[in-house]
Design a protein around this motif. Structure first.
Motif, short mmCIF file in Angstrom:
data_model
loop_
_atom_site.label_atom_id
_atom_site.label_comp_id
_atom_site.label_asym_id
_atom_site.label_seq_id
_atom_site.Cartn_x
_atom_site.Cartn_y
_atom_site.Cartn_z
N THR A 6 0.82 -1.43 -0.15
CA THR A 6 0.00 -0.28 -0.19
C THR A 6 1.02 0.93 -0.31
N PHE A 7 0.38 2.31 -0.62
CA PHE A 7 1.10 3.83 -0.56
C PHE A 7 1.38 3.49 1.05
N LYS A 8 0.91 4.10 1.73
CA LYS A 8 1.02 4.26 3.23
C LYS A 8 2.16 3.18 3.77
N ALA A 9 2.64 1.81 3.61
CA ALA A 9 3.20 0.96 4.15
C ALA A 9 4.02 1.59 3.49
N ILE A 10 4.78 1.28 2.35
CA ILE A 10 5.27 2.18 1.73
C ILE A 10 6.33 3.75 1.90
N ALA A 11 5.52 4.34 2.20
CA ALA A 11 5.77 5.66 2.49
C ALA A 11 6.12 6.20 3.82
N LEU A 12 5.64 5.00 4.56
CA LEU A 12 6.24 5.13 5.78
C LEU A 12 7.61 4.10 6.23
N GLU A 13 7.17 3.26 5.61
CA GLU A 13 8.96 2.67 5.50
C GLU A 13 10.14 3.95 4.86
N LEU A 14 9.63 4.10 3.76
CA LEU A 14 10.73 5.33 3.20
C LEU A 14 11.29 6.20 4.21
N HIS A 15 10.08 6.41 4.94
CA HIS A 15 10.61 7.47 5.85
C HIS A 15 11.00 7.28 7.13
N GLY A 16 10.94 6.81 7.06
CA GLY A 16 11.42 5.49 8.31
C GLY A 16 13.35 5.02 8.42
N SER A 17 13.81 5.15 7.12
CA SER A 17 14.68 4.36 6.30
C SER A 17 15.46 5.50 5.71
N GLN A 18 15.26 6.13 4.40
CA GLN A 18 15.80 6.93 3.94
C GLN A 18 16.02 8.57 4.78
N THR A 19 14.95 8.73 5.92
CA THR A 19 15.13 9.59 6.47
C THR A 19 15.97 10.17 7.57
N VAL A 20 16.87 9.36 8.06
CA VAL A 20 17.46 8.60 8.81
C VAL A 20 18.14 10.46 8.98
#
Length: 184
Positions: free
Chosen positions: A26-40
Motif C-alpha cells: 500500500t502507498f501508506k506502508a511504502i511511504a512510512l517505510e521510506l520515511h523510517g529508513s531513508q530520512t535518518v
C-alpha cells in the motif's frame, strides 16, 4: 474445489499471501517505510515536515491503495486543488515526496514505474524573482568599504570574509588590479 482439482488449503494460503502482499504494497506502508529508513540523516524538523505532509495530504487519499493501482489522475486530484488555492510550493513538494515514494517502490520491486516522472509540467512553474546585483566592478569597492567599517565579532568577521571571497571570485578573476589583494 476438490472436484476441480484445486487444493482448498493451498488456495487459502495463496489468498492469504496475496492479502499480505497487498497490505505490504500500500502507498501508506511504502511511504512510512521510506520515511523510517531513508530520512535518518535529515534534521528532525525536516522529518516532521515530511511526515506532516504525508499525514495531512497524501495518506488520507492514497494510504490504503496498492501502489500499483494509483493512477496519475489520483495524484492530480490531490495537487491541483492545493495549487488552485495558491499553495504552489506545497503542491510542488507533495509531487516531490510522491516521486520519492514511487522511486523507492520501483527499487524495492513493488511498482513497475514512477508515474510522477511522467507528470512533469502539470504544475505551474515557480515564479522567479530577480534581485538587484552589483555587476559594475567599480561599485564593488565602496560596498566592501562599508562592510569593513562595521563592527563584527570574530565569527561574523570570518563569515563576512568568506562571503566576500565567494562573491568576488567571479568578479575579480578577470580584473588584474585586484589580483594579489586582500579580496583575492
Amino acid at each position: 474445489m476438490l472436484a476441480q482439482g484445486i487444493d482448498p488449503a493451498q488456495e487459502k494460503r495463496e489468498q492469504r499471501d496475496a492479502l499480505i502482499s497487498e497490505n505490504r504494497d500500500t502507498f501508506k506502508a511504502i511511504a512510512l517505510e521510506l520515511h523510517g529508513s531513508q530520512t535518518v540523516d535529515f534534521t528532525e524538523k525536516h522529518r516532521q515536515t515530511m511526515l506532516f505532509r504525508l499525514q495531512t495530504y497524501l495518506l488520507p487519499v492514497l494510504g490504503n491503495k496498492t501502489i500499483k493501482r494509483i493512477e496519475p489522475q489520483d495524484i492530480l486530484a490531490i495537487v491541483k486543488p492545493i495549487e488552485a488555492r495558491g499553495q504552489n510550493e506545497t503542491a510542488r513538494r507533495l509531487m516531490q515526496i510522491m516521486g520519492q515514494i514511487f522511486r523507492y517502490a520501483v527499487v524495492t520491486g513493488r511498482a513497475k514505474q514512477n508515474i510522477t516522472g511522467d507528470m512533469r509540467g502539470v504544475l505551474r512553474p515557480r515564479r522567479v524573482t530577480h534581485r538587484a546585483a552589483i555587476t559594475d566592478q567599480r561599485k564593488v569597492g565602496p560596498l566592501l568599504t562599508k562592510g569593513e567599517d562595521c563592527l563584527f565579532t570574530l565569527g561574523e568577521r570570518t563569515y563576512y570574509e568568506a562571503i566576500l571571497k565567494c562573491a568576488l571570485r567571479g568578479i575579480c578573476e578577470d580584473n588584474s588590479t585586484t589580483k594579489g589583494g586582500i579580496y583575492n
